[in-house]
Design an enzyme around this catalytic site. Sequence first.
Site, PDB file in Angstrom:
ATOM      1  N   GLU A  88       0.809  -1.236   0.000  1.00  0.00           N
ATOM      2  CA  GLU A  88       0.000   0.000   0.000  1.00  0.00           C
ATOM      3  C   GLU A  88       0.834   1.275   0.000  1.00  0.00           C
ATOM      4  O   GLU A  88       0.586   2.185   0.792  1.00  0.00           O
ATOM      5  CB  GLU A  88      -0.946  -0.018   1.212  1.00  0.00           C
ATOM      6  CG  GLU A  88      -1.871  -1.220   1.204  1.00  0.00           C
ATOM      7  CD  GLU A  88      -2.776  -1.300   2.427  1.00  0.00           C
ATOM      8  OE1 GLU A  88      -2.656  -0.462   3.325  1.00  0.00           O
ATOM      9  OE2 GLU A  88      -3.604  -2.241   2.468  1.00  0.00           O
ATOM     10  N   ASN A 117       2.092  -5.243  -3.165  1.00  0.00           N
ATOM     11  CA  ASN A 117       0.683  -5.519  -2.877  1.00  0.00           C
ATOM     12  C   ASN A 117      -0.067  -4.218  -2.605  1.00  0.00           C
ATOM     13  O   ASN A 117       0.442  -3.344  -1.884  1.00  0.00           O
ATOM     14  CB  ASN A 117       0.629  -6.418  -1.619  1.00  0.00           C
ATOM     15  CG  ASN A 117      -0.739  -7.015  -1.352  1.00  0.00           C
ATOM     16  OD1 ASN A 117      -1.341  -7.623  -2.234  1.00  0.00           O
ATOM     17  ND2 ASN A 117      -1.233  -6.857  -0.130  1.00  0.00           N
ATOM     18  N   HIS A 134     -10.294  -5.738  -2.534  1.00  0.00           N
ATOM     19  CA  HIS A 134     -11.382  -5.564  -1.555  1.00  0.00           C
ATOM     20  C   HIS A 134     -12.511  -4.836  -2.266  1.00  0.00           C
ATOM     21  O   HIS A 134     -12.502  -3.602  -2.375  1.00  0.00           O
ATOM     22  CB  HIS A 134     -10.897  -4.731  -0.358  1.00  0.00           C
ATOM     23  CG  HIS A 134      -9.968  -5.451   0.540  1.00  0.00           C
ATOM     24  ND1 HIS A 134     -10.358  -6.512   1.327  1.00  0.00           N
ATOM     25  CD2 HIS A 134      -8.658  -5.271   0.785  1.00  0.00           C
ATOM     26  CE1 HIS A 134      -9.326  -6.951   2.024  1.00  0.00           C
ATOM     27  NE2 HIS A 134      -8.274  -6.221   1.702  1.00  0.00           N
ATOM     28  N   GLU A 187      -6.552 -10.466  -1.366  1.00  0.00           N
ATOM     29  CA  GLU A 187      -7.396 -10.195  -0.185  1.00  0.00           C
ATOM     30  C   GLU A 187      -8.856 -10.072  -0.595  1.00  0.00           C
ATOM     31  O   GLU A 187      -9.594  -9.216  -0.093  1.00  0.00           O
ATOM     32  CB  GLU A 187      -6.920  -8.907   0.515  1.00  0.00           C
ATOM     33  CG  GLU A 187      -5.451  -8.949   0.913  1.00  0.00           C
ATOM     34  CD  GLU A 187      -4.963  -7.727   1.697  1.00  0.00           C
ATOM     35  OE1 GLU A 187      -5.812  -6.938   2.165  1.00  0.00           O
ATOM     36  OE2 GLU A 187      -3.739  -7.573   1.832  1.00  0.00           O
ATOM     37  N   ASP A 200     -12.631  -9.884  -1.125  1.00  0.00           N
ATOM     38  CA  ASP A 200     -13.950  -9.942  -0.480  1.00  0.00           C
ATOM     39  C   ASP A 200     -14.853  -8.983  -1.243  1.00  0.00           C
ATOM     40  O   ASP A 200     -14.384  -8.002  -1.797  1.00  0.00           O
ATOM     41  CB  ASP A 200     -13.898  -9.637   1.030  1.00  0.00           C
ATOM     42  CG  ASP A 200     -13.106  -8.397   1.400  1.00  0.00           C
ATOM     43  OD1 ASP A 200     -12.838  -7.555   0.511  1.00  0.00           O
ATOM     44  OD2 ASP A 200     -12.764  -8.259   2.587  1.00  0.00           O
TER      45      ASP A 200
HETATM   46  O1  9MR Z   1      -8.086  -7.656   8.291  1.00  0.00           O
HETATM   47  C1  9MR Z   1      -7.131  -6.903   8.985  1.00  0.00           C
HETATM   48  C2  9MR Z   1      -7.698  -6.339  10.265  1.00  0.00           C
HETATM   49  O2  9MR Z   1      -7.967  -7.406  11.161  1.00  0.00           O
HETATM   50  C3  9MR Z   1      -6.758  -5.351  10.885  1.00  0.00           C
HETATM   51  O3  9MR Z   1      -7.393  -4.722  11.985  1.00  0.00           O
HETATM   52  C4  9MR Z   1      -6.352  -4.320   9.866  1.00  0.00           C
HETATM   53  C5  9MR Z   1      -5.355  -3.371  10.467  1.00  0.00           C
HETATM   54  O4  9MR Z   1      -4.721  -2.583   9.560  1.00  0.00           O
HETATM   55  O5  9MR Z   1      -5.763  -4.952   8.742  1.00  0.00           O
HETATM   56  C6  9MR Z   1      -6.672  -5.781   8.078  1.00  0.00           C
HETATM   57  O6  9MR Z   1      -6.067  -6.330   6.937  1.00  0.00           O
HETATM   58  C7  9MR Z   1      -5.682  -5.393   5.937  1.00  0.00           C
HETATM   59  C8  9MR Z   1      -4.458  -5.935   5.248  1.00  0.00           C
HETATM   60  O7  9MR Z   1      -3.445  -6.184   6.163  1.00  0.00           O
HETATM   61  C9  9MR Z   1      -3.969  -4.979   4.173  1.00  0.00           C
HETATM   62  N1  9MR Z   1      -5.019  -4.643   3.258  1.00  0.00           N
HETATM   63  C10 9MR Z   1      -6.253  -4.192   3.840  1.00  0.00           C
HETATM   64  C11 9MR Z   1      -6.752  -5.200   4.858  1.00  0.00           C
HETATM   65  C12 9MR Z   1      -8.109  -4.798   5.384  1.00  0.00           C
HETATM   66  O8  9MR Z   1      -8.010  -3.602   6.097  1.00  0.00           O
END
Ligand code: 9MR
Length: 452
Positions: free
Chosen positions: A169, A211, A248, A277, A279
């Site tokens: 990111e 990513n 997402h 990722e 969904d």
């Molecule tokens: O799903 C993850 C969530 O449990 C955490 O609180 C969050 C914190 O930043 O991160 C979420 O996963 C993220 C992933 O690491 C990177 N891409 C976005 C995902 C959804 O926020």
Amino acid sequence: MRKDSAGTGSRPRGLRAALAVSAVGLLAVVGAVVLPGNASAASTLGASAAERGGRYFGTAVAANKLNDSAYATILNREFNQVTAENEMKIDALQPQQGQFTYGTADRIVQHARSRGMQVRGHTLAWHSQQPGWMQNMSGSTLRTAMLNHVTQVATHFRGQIAWWDVVNEAFADGSSGARRDSNLQRTGNDWIEAAFRAARQADPNAQLCYNDYNIDNWTDAKTQAVYRMVQDFKNRGVPIDCVGLQSHFTGGSNYPSNYRTTLSSFAALGVDVHITELDIRNAPTDAYRNVVNDCLAVARCKGITVWGIRDSDSWRSNESPLLFDGGGNKKPAYDAVLTALNNGTPGTGNPTTPPTTPPGGTGCTATMTPGQVWGDRYNTSVTVSGASTWSVVVAITSPQKISSTWSGNPTWDSSGNVMTMRSNGSGNTFGFTTMMNGNSSARPQIRSCTAG
Ligand code: 9MR
């Protein structure tokens, strides 16, 4: 190198010749003969993806749910790849500077690898989920600490991670096409390539990915900016192997109709693409089906990871975006995905290109060399370096079937399409003959090479 008689002559082989080969090879041939149509329709996501050119179907996993039997049952049954949802982030692995806590992440890696699932490492460098000590750093001190984190973590897991999200990111949303402002970005624009170089050095056999989210729509400025960075990295020899599209399609971001163009455009740069990722808000069957079909259409799209198992496991549980409901029941989107996988014709790319470094396994490297091709079958040989005893996992695309092997001891998964070849003391090169069964373009894929 000794070859058995089957598959090496110039006349087509019949069932009779197959009788001379291993019992398992025989089973594969008989299966192809007596079962018409889509005989090998797989019943789980991972098995079906594996049949589509050795792809994976994975999920994000939370370590604290591995003891939930409903959760673990679905995980172990359906998926052949995992990503730690939070346990391999910077704050989890290095909460205090210089103090690394690997126990929880190791548990996920162990759970996965002991069941033959590949692991995606998420994530080595990121502006978010930094521990407090790192958030407060800047400049060369931060750059050094970031690179040390990359090196330490990649070294700890060396050989166990198929793909690293090296950087996550790093680009801004919106129309600017700029890098995201962050403490890491302020250490200098070259922080991303520095992270990739450190990762390559620490874990040379892992595939290294960039990513991001919102890089799904080909015309978006963010997509174009990431594309230009990857193109630049390839031009300058910065070690990058893959791009992860988080995908997402939640929170207001929809599946774009040009998604396949995005996947194939990144792939054309010479990198693999991964859907990392996935969904989708309310889990519509058509969008899930489209994502699967788009991935299958692009030879370098190696697999799909959904961001959680049940809706109740989702970071956006209020949108019910996943394939299983809170009770662990398969939703219509699950059926759409499995059907699309089972019906899919994987993109095959150029079948004469020798496959690349295997993404999984540890301690050895397997290199595939195309052999003789006949009208109905072809030979392949695989040479292992780095170990004298080894096992190599090879996946075949259905309806193709391996009909004979030489110079190794093969075992097979239940689909008959994934062969694990173990060394049998006859050297470091083994081979096999594959019956095309109507598909003349697909070629085998090496999934892993494991020493010992
Ligand atoms: O799903 C993850 C969530 O449990 C955490 O609180 C969050 C914190 O930043 O991160 C979420 O996963 C993220 C992933 O690491 C990177 N891409 C976005 C995902 C959804 O926020």
